[in-house]
Design an enzyme around this catalytic site. Structure first.
Site, mmCIF file in Angstrom:
data_model
loop_
_atom_site.group_PDB
_atom_site.id
_atom_site.type_symbol
_atom_site.label_atom_id
_atom_site.label_comp_id
_atom_site.label_asym_id
_atom_site.label_seq_id
_atom_site.Cartn_x
_atom_site.Cartn_y
_atom_site.Cartn_z
ATOM 1 N N SER A 115 1.644 21.196 30.442
ATOM 2 C CA SER A 115 1.959 21.828 31.722
ATOM 3 C C SER A 115 3.306 21.363 32.257
ATOM 4 O O SER A 115 3.707 20.210 32.023
ATOM 5 C CB SER A 115 0.872 21.436 32.725
ATOM 6 N N TYR A 139 -3.796 15.470 37.581
ATOM 7 C CA TYR A 139 -3.812 16.525 36.566
ATOM 8 C C TYR A 139 -2.605 16.379 35.631
ATOM 9 O O TYR A 139 -2.734 16.371 34.401
ATOM 10 C CB TYR A 139 -3.802 17.906 37.243
ATOM 11 N N LYS A 143 -2.284 15.432 31.396
ATOM 12 C CA LYS A 143 -1.542 16.207 30.385
ATOM 13 C C LYS A 143 -0.513 15.318 29.690
ATOM 14 O O LYS A 143 -0.334 15.379 28.468
ATOM 15 C CB LYS A 143 -0.854 17.416 31.045
#
Ligand code: UDP
Length: 318
Positions: A115, A139, A143
């Site tokens: 991402s 988040y 990643k």
């Protein structure tokens, strides 16, 4: 056979469909926590949770897997701030089980769904892959963790990988068979379209950001363009030794107001807007430089913002 973890989710299901149409044999692995089983109608399906290490290993023992495309993860930034444990347990714990099962069964090829969130606050725009990686939410950290794991596995065990850093995925497949069904839906385009359909007000998170019209600027990319990049990345990872990352973006920024205008034109409806507080952690501008993917993968995007809105609107109204 290609294992697609999270193949019942939004981007994974589009990739699974495209791979099958291109003649690949796929196995979708999904725990259906946020995915929908009815979109796993291409290829094979196993209802397995990556957090169950034994079951994951059993999948590799049973099926002739030659490569993995790894999507399965929770993906809501705001939720990751409120409940980081949920994200670290699932996104890191599950991914680690996957890596261990690959290592144990000698599968050494993977395409990873990463991402633009790995960059954090942009220091330049558009953001190149060489930009420092300093996530500003759990988040993004999950990643980045797996990107680092893959780099270590490549160096130590010869595992080849490509990590694809997406910007703002939007739209639905052109046949109208797949779409975006998040619950709750937090993304701008589906929210605007649902508001247009239900005649409900939509909240705009801040109109005094440091951007030309005060609303945040994002780089929206059609999900089928994203899916096509996975097909190219898979071919590359299978045919060469590689350990690299690519941005998947258009390089074009659209403000929230730009998107609203396009949605109003596409739907022929006037949206009622409520201007509210900024959403914590929203960078004013996030635009990616995808020159590397275009050069090295031969990737081209086919769709513009209006196509994303039109395809998503068609699916919502089916
Ligand atoms: N946004 C908004 N109202 C909404 C949802 C999103 O104003 O109901 C804004 C959000 O603050 C951001 C942009 O739209 O600036 C894109 O948000 P989205 O959640 O779609 O993607 P993100 O960039 O956060 O991954």
């Amino acid at each position: 056979m290609i294992l697609i973890t999270g193949g019942c989710g939004y981007i994974g299901s589009h990739v699974n469909k495209q791979l099958n149409l291109a003649g690949w044999d796929t196995l979708v692995l999904d725990n259906l926590s946020t995915g929908h089983e009815d979109v796993a109608r291409w290829g094979h399906f196993v209802p397995v949770d990556l957090c169950d290490a034994e079951e994951v290993l059993a999948v590799f023992e049973k099926w002739p897997i030659e490569a993995v495309i790894h999507f399965a993860a929770f993906s809501q930034v705001g939720e990751s701030v409120r409940d980081p444990q949920k994200y670290y347990r699932n996104n890191i714990g599950g991914s680690l089980n996957l890596a261990c099962a690959m290592q144990a069964s000698g599968v050494k090829k993977i395409v990873f769904s990463s991402s633009g969130a790995v960059y954090g606050m942009p220091l330049e725009s558009p953001i190149p892959e060489t930009h420092p990686t300093k996530p500003i939410n759990p988040y993004g950290y999950t990643k980045l963790f797996f990107e680092h794991l893959l780099a270590s596995y490549h160096a130590a065990y010869g595992m080849d990988y490509i990590a694809l850093r997406y910007f703002n995925a939007a739209g639905a497949d052109a046949d109208g068979e797949l779409g975006e069904w998040h619950d709750p839906e937090t993304h701008l385009i589906p929210r605007l379209l649902m508001s247009a359909r239900m005649d409900q007000a939509v909240h705009i998170y801040g109109d005094a950001h440091r951007t030309p019209d005060g609303t945040c600027v994002r780089d929206y990319i059609h999900v089928d363009d994203l899916a096509y990049a996975h097909v190219l990345a898979l071919e590359r990872v299978l045919n060469s030794s590689c350990a690299t990352v690519y941005n998947l973006s258009t390089g074009l920024g659209h403000s929230v107001r730009d998107v609203i205008k396009e949605v109003e034109e596409a739907t022929q409806r006037q949206l009622s807007l409520v201007y509210s507080e900024r959403r914590p952690g929203d960078p004013p501008v996030l635009v990616g430089d995808s020159a590397k993917a275009r050069k090295e993968l031969g990737w081209r995007t086919r769709y513009v913002l209006r196509d994303m809105i039109d395809t998503a609107w068609r699916v919502i109204n089916m």
